[in-house]
Scaffold this motif. Structure first.
Motif, PDB file in Angstrom:
ATOM      1  N   LEU A  87       0.847  -1.186   0.000  1.00 25.21           N
ATOM      2  CA  LEU A  87       0.000   0.000   0.000  1.00 25.21           C
ATOM      3  C   LEU A  87       0.886   1.239   0.000  1.00 25.21           C
ATOM      4  O   LEU A  87       2.068   1.184   0.345  1.00 25.21           O
ATOM      5  N   ALA A  88       0.311   2.364  -0.394  1.00 24.20           N
ATOM      6  CA  ALA A  88       1.081   3.611  -0.534  1.00 24.20           C
ATOM      7  C   ALA A  88       1.807   3.992   0.757  1.00 24.20           C
ATOM      8  O   ALA A  88       2.967   4.414   0.725  1.00 24.20           O
ATOM      9  N   ARG A  89       1.144   3.838   1.895  1.00 20.49           N
ATOM     10  CA  ARG A  89       1.787   4.198   3.165  1.00 20.49           C
ATOM     11  C   ARG A  89       2.948   3.267   3.499  1.00 20.49           C
ATOM     12  O   ARG A  89       3.983   3.696   3.994  1.00 20.49           O
ATOM     13  N   LYS A  90       2.797   1.995   3.212  1.00 23.38           N
ATOM     14  CA  LYS A  90       3.885   1.037   3.470  1.00 23.38           C
ATOM     15  C   LYS A  90       5.054   1.272   2.520  1.00 23.38           C
ATOM     16  O   LYS A  90       6.211   1.107   2.893  1.00 23.38           O
ATOM     17  N   ARG A  91       4.753   1.675   1.279  1.00 21.65           N
ATOM     18  CA  ARG A  91       5.829   2.033   0.355  1.00 21.65           C
ATOM     19  C   ARG A  91       6.585   3.249   0.869  1.00 21.65           C
ATOM     20  O   ARG A  91       7.807   3.313   0.780  1.00 21.65           O
ATOM     21  N   ALA A  92       5.861   4.220   1.411  1.00 21.46           N
ATOM     22  CA  ALA A  92       6.498   5.420   1.955  1.00 21.46           C
ATOM     23  C   ALA A  92       7.387   5.071   3.145  1.00 21.46           C
ATOM     24  O   ALA A  92       8.488   5.619   3.294  1.00 21.46           O
ATOM     25  N   VAL A  93       6.934   4.161   4.002  1.00 23.98           N
ATOM     26  CA  VAL A  93       7.750   3.718   5.142  1.00 23.98           C
ATOM     27  C   VAL A  93       9.002   3.006   4.640  1.00 23.98           C
ATOM     28  O   VAL A  93      10.116   3.253   5.126  1.00 23.98           O
ATOM     29  N   THR A  94       8.840   2.139   3.664  1.00 26.96           N
ATOM     30  CA  THR A  94       9.985   1.422   3.081  1.00 26.96           C
ATOM     31  C   THR A  94      10.978   2.402   2.464  1.00 26.96           C
ATOM     32  O   THR A  94      12.185   2.301   2.687  1.00 26.96           O
ATOM     33  N   ASP A  95      10.465   3.369   1.714  1.00 29.35           N
ATOM     34  CA  ASP A  95      11.338   4.374   1.098  1.00 29.35           C
ATOM     35  C   ASP A  95      12.049   5.218   2.147  1.00 29.35           C
ATOM     36  O   ASP A  95      13.239   5.524   2.000  1.00 29.35           O
ATOM     37  N   ALA A  96      11.338   5.607   3.196  1.00 24.71           N
ATOM     38  CA  ALA A  96      11.941   6.422   4.248  1.00 24.71           C
ATOM     39  C   ALA A  96      13.065   5.667   4.954  1.00 24.71           C
ATOM     40  O   ALA A  96      14.065   6.264   5.362  1.00 24.71           O
TER      41      ALA A  96
END
Length: 170
Positions: A87-96
């Motif tokens: 999901l978009a939020r999990k991708r953002a966490v992974t990217d961060a």
């Protein structure tokens, strides 16, 4: 997000957009240099010894100055095994989380760029070729491009944190 972070993201993104669009034009300059080299060799029987190196310098400036713009537009190549399924939020966490590796790499690269540029300026380093151009101009451009990439990476980190926490960066 704090106002200082929002302003940082706004200014870095705006500046990198302008630099990236400028860098796009370097392909036309490189094409003109290569065209001149070809025409002078074919029609005037006068090969140009500086054209190949100049086109290499222009290409280096193109991809190093355009790297931050490519990152801003999410145009870099990414190996994707599981990422697109998140999901978009999990991708953002992974990217961060993974962006710290990129920041470390760019920090080391920037340190090496400063060192190499300083050496080129101090000793008026020249390339070993028939043309023998000074190397400090392209080394300054390359170091500046790495610096812009580092700033864009930090900006992207802030955007990832904002998305992961459900806040707006705009």
């Amino acid at each position: 997000m704090p106002k200082a972070i929002k302003l940082f993201v706004l200014y870095v993104d705006t500046f990198n957009r302008w630099v990236g669009r400028f860098a796009m034009q370097l392909l036309f300059v490189m094409g003109a240099v290569l065209l001149w080299s070809t025409l002078s060799r074919l029609f005037f029987n006068a090969p140009v010894n500086w054209a190949l190196e100049m086109s290499q310098f222009l290409l280096s400036a193109y991809y190093l100055l355009g790297g931050a713009y490519a990152m801003q537009n999410d145009a870099h190549v990414r190996m994707d095994l599981f990422y697109s399924r998140l999901l978009a939020r999990k991708r953002a966490v992974t990217d961060a989380f993974t962006i710290f590796c990129v920041i470390f790499f760019l920090g080391v690269l920037l340190y090496g760029g400063f060192s190499s540029t300083s050496y080129a300026l101090q000793y008026n380093q020249k390339n070993y070729s028939a043309w023998s151009p000074p190397l400090w101009p392209i080394k300054i451009v390359m170091t500046f491009g790495v610096f812009l990439m580092l700033l864009q990476t930090i900006s992207t980190f802030f955007k990832n944190v904002a998305e992961a926490t459900g806040r707006s960066i705009q």
